[in-house]
Design an enzyme around this catalytic site. Sequence first.
Site, PDB file in Angstrom:
ATOM      1  N   SER A 202       0.838  -1.193   0.000  1.00 17.94           N
ATOM      2  CA  SER A 202       0.000   0.000   0.000  1.00 17.94           C
ATOM      3  C   SER A 202       0.886   1.261   0.000  1.00 17.94           C
ATOM      4  CB  SER A 202      -0.961  -0.030   1.186  1.00 17.94           C
ATOM      5  OG  SER A 202      -1.965   0.941   1.059  1.00 17.94           O
TER       6      SER A 202
ATOM      7  N   ASP B 207      -8.614  -6.444  -5.107  1.00 21.47           N
ATOM      8  CA  ASP B 207      -8.215  -5.112  -4.638  1.00 21.47           C
ATOM      9  C   ASP B 207      -8.706  -4.071  -5.635  1.00 21.47           C
ATOM     10  OD1 ASP B 207      -6.989  -2.806  -3.737  1.00 21.47           O
ATOM     11  OD2 ASP B 207      -4.956  -3.631  -3.715  1.00 21.47           O
TER      12      ASP B 207
ATOM     13  N   HIS C 219      -8.018  -5.087  -0.698  1.00 18.89           N
ATOM     14  CA  HIS C 219      -6.723  -4.433  -0.540  1.00 18.89           C
ATOM     15  C   HIS C 219      -5.968  -4.950   0.679  1.00 18.89           C
ATOM     16  CE1 HIS C 219      -3.668  -1.363  -0.847  1.00 18.89           C
ATOM     17  NE2 HIS C 219      -3.929  -0.950   0.382  1.00 18.89           N
ATOM     18  N   ASP C 220      -6.666  -5.275   1.738  1.00 20.73           N
ATOM     19  CA  ASP C 220      -6.036  -5.745   2.968  1.00 20.73           C
ATOM     20  C   ASP C 220      -5.401  -7.126   2.840  1.00 20.73           C
ATOM     21  OD1 ASP C 220      -6.170  -3.631   4.678  1.00 20.73           O
ATOM     22  OD2 ASP C 220      -7.865  -4.356   5.842  1.00 20.73           O
TER      23      ASP C 220
END
Length: 369
Positions: free
Chosen positions: A150, A317, A350-351
């Site tokens: 990220s 994501d 995304h995580d």
Amino acid sequence: MATAPLPEASRVLDLPAPLPLDCGKDLPGVRIAYETYGTLAADRGNAILICHALTGDQYVASPHPITGKPGWWVRMVGPGLPIDTDRFFVICANVIGSCMGSTGPASAAPDGQPWGMRFPVITIRDMVRGHVALLDALGIERLHAVVGGSMGGMQALSLAANFAARAERALVIASTARHSAQNIAFHEVGRQAIMADPEWRGGDYYAAAGKGPDKGLAVARMAAHITYLSEEGMHEKFGRNLQDRESKTFGFDADFQVESYLRYQGLSFTGRFDANAYLYITRAMDYFDLAEEHGGRLAAAFAGSKTRFCLVSFDTDWLYPTAESRRIAHALNAAGCPVSFMELSAPFGHDSFLLDVPALDRVVAGFLG
């Protein structure tokens, strides 16, 4: 609370000179808080720098001093793990502008009062300048690797582009070379929520009798957290399930589990993070555009680089989708840089880079060698 408490960082570096910033100002009295794991080899060639994400910190593999929770990447960093601290000397520094010991808006300015909104606007490249100053102080000329997911991936890219001789490898996970209009839009919603909170007080809330913009910061966290998840993951975890009740209340309490979850995420966040730091770090991310920094061509950012790159994206994501990583891979190919790129399947959005994705473990361990 006026702001999350500043921890007593176990390791700090006070820079001997002001840090030059992209905004044209010099930041005086810079302190960088960091943690290390493992042992530095005699030739200093086994160092890995891990760069953290927006709300992360230096406690990558050790308990958080405020929450008591395990480090944010304990599944990846440690003895015998993909980033093996029996082999590597791992460094993780809190970025400047943050609130976990490094100099940021909550830190004391030269006049002894908190910087607040007098703190200069910073960039991802400014954060990396702080990292490089730390490496210099540790006597590490060249990293075995720089690793980040990220916003950490942005820092890894920036270091590889602007300090190419400092990293043999760069592992960039779930990241991007620039923030899109949609990314900027989500951040602006969060910033406006903070600044609309009456307790924000123009950023001067540190002495406000225990009151700060907690409600605004909580909403900002809620909005951002949605972008870290996938629709598939949210449906699987929450669906339309009600929270501790048999039927709808026909009111505005948290009827649904997902509402309760987001409220918890927002409120718990205010206990460990500073609202002004959130403003500054999100602005740094929005300003990030590696191509713009190098004449408008992303490939130019990596011209002449000898760094080996590995790019990883996740199929769910939508914050930094695979197309963003593919764009970086194309630029690296155009610059003649060695690069591997893969999209991994995971349901977490995304995580995913923080969660249990065994395929990522294999990629990380294999790339670091």
